[in-house]
Scaffold this motif. Structure first.
Motif, PDB file in Angstrom:
ATOM      1  N   TYR A   1      30.472  62.912   5.804  1.00  0.00           N
ATOM      2  CA  TYR A   1      30.179  62.792   4.402  1.00  0.00           C
ATOM      3  C   TYR A   1      30.006  64.071   3.849  1.00  0.00           C
ATOM      4  O   TYR A   1      29.214  64.430   2.749  1.00  0.00           O
ATOM      5  CB  TYR A   1      28.933  61.942   4.092  1.00  0.00           C
ATOM      6  N   ARG A   2      30.778  64.821   4.310  1.00  0.00           N
ATOM      7  CA  ARG A   2      30.727  66.434   3.885  1.00  0.00           C
ATOM      8  C   ARG A   2      30.890  66.695   2.620  1.00  0.00           C
ATOM      9  O   ARG A   2      30.532  67.544   1.949  1.00  0.00           O
ATOM     10  CB  ARG A   2      31.684  67.449   4.567  1.00  0.00           C
ATOM     11  N   ASP A   3      31.775  65.726   1.824  1.00  0.00           N
ATOM     12  CA  ASP A   3      32.030  65.891   0.265  1.00  0.00           C
ATOM     13  C   ASP A   3      31.269  64.838  -0.398  1.00  0.00           C
ATOM     14  O   ASP A   3      31.284  64.822  -1.909  1.00  0.00           O
ATOM     15  CB  ASP A   3      33.388  65.606   0.015  1.00  0.00           C
ATOM     16  N   HIS A   4      30.220  64.277   0.135  1.00  0.00           N
ATOM     17  CA  HIS A   4      29.421  63.154  -0.637  1.00  0.00           C
ATOM     18  C   HIS A   4      28.238  63.941  -1.491  1.00  0.00           C
ATOM     19  O   HIS A   4      27.696  64.920  -0.920  1.00  0.00           O
ATOM     20  CB  HIS A   4      28.709  62.324   0.429  1.00  0.00           C
ATOM     21  N   PRO A   5      28.258  63.633  -2.939  1.00  0.00           N
ATOM     22  CA  PRO A   5      27.295  64.300  -3.617  1.00  0.00           C
ATOM     23  C   PRO A   5      25.940  64.069  -3.460  1.00  0.00           C
ATOM     24  O   PRO A   5      24.907  64.690  -3.701  1.00  0.00           O
ATOM     25  CB  PRO A   5      27.600  63.792  -5.163  1.00  0.00           C
ATOM     26  N   GLN A   6      25.512  63.052  -2.497  1.00  0.00           N
ATOM     27  CA  GLN A   6      24.017  62.748  -2.310  1.00  0.00           C
ATOM     28  C   GLN A   6      23.972  63.187  -0.923  1.00  0.00           C
ATOM     29  O   GLN A   6      22.596  62.729  -0.212  1.00  0.00           O
ATOM     30  CB  GLN A   6      23.627  61.434  -2.533  1.00  0.00           C
TER      31      GLN A   6
ATOM     32  N   ASP B   1      29.545  54.192   1.736  1.00  0.00           N
ATOM     33  CA  ASP B   1      29.108  55.356   1.830  1.00  0.00           C
ATOM     34  C   ASP B   1      27.956  55.604   0.716  1.00  0.00           C
ATOM     35  O   ASP B   1      27.739  56.760   0.263  1.00  0.00           O
ATOM     36  CB  ASP B   1      30.092  56.379   1.474  1.00  0.00           C
ATOM     37  N   SER B   2      27.485  54.662   0.181  1.00  0.00           N
ATOM     38  CA  SER B   2      26.288  54.609  -0.650  1.00  0.00           C
ATOM     39  C   SER B   2      25.167  55.366   0.089  1.00  0.00           C
ATOM     40  O   SER B   2      25.180  55.310   1.356  1.00  0.00           O
ATOM     41  CB  SER B   2      25.664  53.501  -0.947  1.00  0.00           C
TER      42      SER B   2
END
Length: 213
Positions: A29-34, A177-178
């Protein structure tokens, strides 16, 4: 009054540590904003290691619901018997002494229920009552104890066996991916547990049910 005897618990052999979980989250999830918040939440759960039924590399692949459900049934039938026998031993009972089997799980599905498989495979009486409980999640264990208590309170000579079998790793979804899903991926794991509720404390042959509560 009904007595809850000492439970038996078994965890699988494959282990994922907290550091491995955090590394996986950073990579997947390296690009996930959270992501920073998710990492903090996972680290603050206090869960230092988790046990899963299959190696992590296999767990992260999703072969489809049918395959995963087949894995659930295979693993449950492999792992449940030993835990059940230990729980019966803790209660000083044999399979033939059980009047009700309560089986709780929300991570896999079998038809007929695993209760029917246990009756046919593990020496329980053909007239043993069955109560499969699904879709209650984390509340299922408490609900099962309540139902066992009610059954044994109504029939003081009866005994109920509770079996909880959860393989949460089989519920991993690569596309979920929440923030809540990422946290669940780093929190839940797999295990089988069982316990007997006896209709009353029994003192016989040197065994005291109250010693096993």
């Amino acid at each position: 009054m009904p007595v809850l005897c000492r439970p038996a618990v078994a965890v699988p052999e494959h282990i994922v540590t907290l550091d491995e979980t955090l590394d996986l989250a950073r990579r997947m999830y390296r690009d996930h904003p959270q992501l920073p918040l998710a990492l903090r939440l996972i680290e603050n759960t206090g869960v230092r290691k988790r046990h899963i039924i299959r190696p992590i590399e296999e767990t992260l692949r999703h072969p489809g619901f049918e395959t995963r459900n087949s894995i659930y049934a295979e693993e449950a039938k492999s792992r449940v018997p030993a835990v059940v026998h230990r729980a019966l031993g803790n209660a000083g009972l044999d399979a033939g002494d059980i009047d009700l089997i309560i089986y709780v799980s929300c991570t896999g599905f079998t038809m007929p229920s695993m209760t029917a498989w246990m009756i046919n495979s593990l020496g329980f009486r053909p007239d043993t009552r069955q109560l499969p409980i699904a879709q209650l999640g984390c509340a299922a264990g408490a609900a099962a104890i309540n139902r066992a208590h009610d059954f044994c309170a109504a029939q003081p000579a009866a005994n109920a066996l509770i079996v909880a079998c959860e393989f949460c790793s089989l519920c991993y979804q690569p596309t979920d991916d929440s923030l809540g899903d990422i946290l669940c991926d780093g929190l839940f794991a797999d295990a089988v547990g069982a316990a007997v509720v006896r209709g009353k404390a029994v003192r016989a042959y040197g065994w005291n049910a109250t010693q096993h509560t």
